[in-house]
Design an enzyme around this catalytic site. Structure first.
Site, PDB file in Angstrom:
ATOM      1  N   LYS A   7      63.414   4.244  44.074  1.00  0.00           N
ATOM      2  CA  LYS A   7      64.135   4.534  42.990  1.00  0.00           C
ATOM      3  C   LYS A   7      64.692   5.606  43.132  1.00  0.00           C
ATOM      4  CE  LYS A   7      63.588   5.088  37.985  1.00  0.00           C
ATOM      5  NZ  LYS A   7      62.836   5.055  37.029  1.00  0.00           N
ATOM      6  N   ARG A  41      69.216   5.303  29.005  1.00  0.00           N
ATOM      7  CA  ARG A  41      68.553   6.244  28.482  1.00  0.00           C
ATOM      8  C   ARG A  41      68.915   6.421  26.999  1.00  0.00           C
ATOM      9  NH1 ARG A  41      69.041  10.376  33.706  1.00  0.00           N
ATOM     10  NH2 ARG A  41      67.707   9.392  34.975  1.00  0.00           N
ATOM     11  N   LYS A  66      66.672  14.349  37.397  1.00  0.00           N
ATOM     12  CA  LYS A  66      65.277  13.668  37.937  1.00  0.00           C
ATOM     13  C   LYS A  66      65.362  13.962  39.438  1.00  0.00           C
ATOM     14  CE  LYS A  66      64.704  10.830  33.932  1.00  0.00           C
ATOM     15  NZ  LYS A  66      63.980   9.362  33.537  1.00  0.00           N
ATOM     16  N   GLU A 104      58.788   5.912  51.670  1.00  0.00           N
ATOM     17  CA  GLU A 104      57.996   5.400  50.338  1.00  0.00           C
ATOM     18  C   GLU A 104      57.663   4.092  50.310  1.00  0.00           C
ATOM     19  OE1 GLU A 104      57.588   7.200  47.380  1.00  0.00           O
ATOM     20  OE2 GLU A 104      59.037   8.786  47.762  1.00  0.00           O
ATOM     21  N   LYS A 121      65.994   0.217  43.307  1.00  0.00           N
ATOM     22  CA  LYS A 121      66.930   0.342  41.722  1.00  0.00           C
ATOM     23  C   LYS A 121      67.731   1.812  42.147  1.00  0.00           C
ATOM     24  CE  LYS A 121      65.174   1.659  37.179  1.00  0.00           C
ATOM     25  NZ  LYS A 121      63.962   1.998  36.603  1.00  0.00           N
ATOM     26  N   SER A 133      71.023  -0.648  34.132  1.00  0.00           N
ATOM     27  CA  SER A 133      71.887  -0.573  32.855  1.00  0.00           C
ATOM     28  C   SER A 133      73.491  -0.427  33.029  1.00  0.00           C
ATOM     29  CB  SER A 133      71.586   0.324  31.723  1.00  0.00           C
ATOM     30  OG  SER A 133      71.300   1.629  32.274  1.00  0.00           O
ATOM     31  N   TYR A 153      69.952  -7.408  33.112  1.00  0.00           N
ATOM     32  CA  TYR A 153      70.121  -7.695  31.634  1.00  0.00           C
ATOM     33  C   TYR A 153      71.092  -8.825  31.275  1.00  0.00           C
ATOM     34  CZ  TYR A 153      68.303  -3.035  31.390  1.00  0.00           C
ATOM     35  OH  TYR A 153      67.560  -2.070  31.548  1.00  0.00           O
TER      36      TYR A 153
HETATM   37  C1  PBG Z   1      62.246   5.194  33.439  1.00  0.00           C
HETATM   38  C2  PBG Z   1      63.230   3.978  33.806  1.00  0.00           C
HETATM   39  C3  PBG Z   1      64.517   4.180  33.814  1.00  0.00           C
HETATM   40  C4  PBG Z   1      64.895   2.926  33.994  1.00  0.00           C
HETATM   41  C5  PBG Z   1      64.083   2.024  33.996  1.00  0.00           C
HETATM   42  N1  PBG Z   1      62.769   2.924  33.920  1.00  0.00           N
HETATM   43  C6  PBG Z   1      65.312   5.432  33.563  1.00  0.00           C
HETATM   44  C7  PBG Z   1      65.354   6.547  34.388  1.00  0.00           C
HETATM   45  O1  PBG Z   1      64.582   6.730  35.802  1.00  0.00           O
HETATM   46  O2  PBG Z   1      65.775   7.582  34.187  1.00  0.00           O
HETATM   47  C8  PBG Z   1      66.489   2.760  34.132  1.00  0.00           C
HETATM   48  C9  PBG Z   1      66.846   1.067  34.128  1.00  0.00           C
HETATM   49  C10 PBG Z   1      68.273   0.983  33.549  1.00  0.00           C
HETATM   50  O3  PBG Z   1      69.158   1.649  33.986  1.00  0.00           O
HETATM   51  O4  PBG Z   1      68.679  -0.247  33.371  1.00  0.00           O
HETATM   52  N2  PBG Z   1      61.566   5.834  34.323  1.00  0.00           N
END
Ligand code: PBG
Length: 329
Positions: free
Chosen positions: A199, A209, A223, A239, A254, A280, A319
């Site tokens: 991730k 968010r 992050k 990982e 992701k 997203s 989505y």
């Molecule tokens: C939370 C999480 C996130 C997403 C899924 N779970 C956001 C992040 O890590 O800031 C993002 C999913 C998306 O953008 O569709 N840990």
């Protein structure tokens, strides 16, 4: 060995659509799609997310109707994300580990009312923290081991509510093993773990968010002390191998499209089902271009999700799951 032109003419296998179907190397079906759903605790049936047109936050009641429809399209599994009200957010993630919280109730209700639906829940605390980060902050840092303890509690309550699989998306070290141990110790041996192993600290999560309401909480901080640096790929493989050793049943990469090299690398080198999350920002980019008439929406989401499968994905969280399932039907 391949024949040389003009003995070989690769266009012969593209001559018409039945030949193209015969030689197609990748196929996509609605069973490959996982539908992410945002759930809020209010009574309003559904509230559109402004940066994700056509995507809504549902009340639990409205979610049941939505999910029956989703299921009728041939989609088998969902991933639940909560929208938590500001006054319940804190540094210690208390709401995130409370039995009976929004996700707990949503899982239990959906399991009760809808047959044969696969429920995956994210494990992470960003929807629950006052600072919008994925864990407990101590002296300005997200503390790994304290967060892992909370993740164990969260895994346990969601398993108790009836989740089929939990998907830690926090990027803490050692969480998969800790979660496996607590699930096993409480006799949830069949609850699976889908680990977000790779991730990345990505700007493409922006609209999400917005959707869960963590954007203002996190503000300008990022992050990157726990999510991966997008300049790296070897780190992703480390990982993944750690998470496999710790007991992951599946892996998630992701975001999706910008990271297909990682998907290909993982599926070539590890024998573990690998999922892709088309996040997203990827959704909103296609949507925005389509709304301006700059791109044909259905072709764009079909091509981009299919590309994830071609790279080796077993399934895709998107989505566009409903629209895509409709298109495939
Ligand atoms: C939370 C999480 C996130 C997403 C899924 N779970 C956001 C992040 O890590 O800031 C993002 C999913 C998306 O953008 O569709 N840990």
């Amino acid at each position: 060995m391949f024949g040389k032109y003009p003995l070989s003419r690769l266009r012969r296998n593209r001559k018409n659509s039945w030949i193209r179907d015969i030689v197609a190397e990748t196929n996509l079906s609605s069973g490959d799609l996982i539908y992410p759903i945002f759930i809020h605790g209010g009574t309003e049936e559904k509230i559109e997310i402004s940066s994700m047109p056509g995507v809504f936050r549902f009340s639990i009641k409205a979610a049941l109707e939505e999910l029956k429809h989703v299921q009728s399209l041939g989609i088998r599994a969902i991933n639940i994300f909560p929208v938590i009200s500001q006054e319940l957010k804190s540094n210690d993630c208390a709401e995130g580990v409370r039995e009976g919280n929004l996700v707990y109730t949503a899982i239990a209700t959906i399991k009760d009312k809808i047959n044969d639906i696969g429920i995956i829940t994210d494990l992470a605390f960003d929807p629950y923290t006052s600072h919008g980060h994925d864990g407990i902050m101590i002296n300005g840092k997200i503390d790994n081991d304290e967060t892992v303890k909370q993740l164990q509690k969260q895994a346990l309550i969601f398993a108790k509510a009836g989740a089929d699989m939990v998907a830690p998306s926090d990027m803490m070290d050692g969480r998969v093993k800790a979660i496996r141990e607590i699930l096993d110790a409480n006799n949830y041996k069949d609850v699976g773990i889908i680990s977000y192993s790779a991730k990345y600290a990505s700007c493409f999560y922006g609209p999400f968010r917005d959707a869960v309401g963590s954007k203002t909480n996190i503000g300008n901080s990022d992050k990157s002390t726990y999510q991966m640096d997008f300049r790296n790929s070897n780190e992703a493989y480390r990982e993944v191998s750690q998470d496999i050793e710790e007991g992951s049943d599946m892996i998630i990469v992701k975001p999706g499209l910008p990271y297909l090299d990682i998907v290909k690398g993982i599926t070539t080198n590890f024998n573990i089902p690998t999922l892709v999350y088309q996040v997203s920002g990827e959704f909103s980019m296609i949507k925005a271009a389509a709304q301006r008439g700059w791109i044909q929406e259905d072709k764009a989401f079909y091509e981009s999700v299919l590309a994830c499968k071609r790279a080796g994905a077993s399934a895709i969280l998107t989505y566009y799951a409903k629209e895509l399932a409709e298109l495939l039907n």
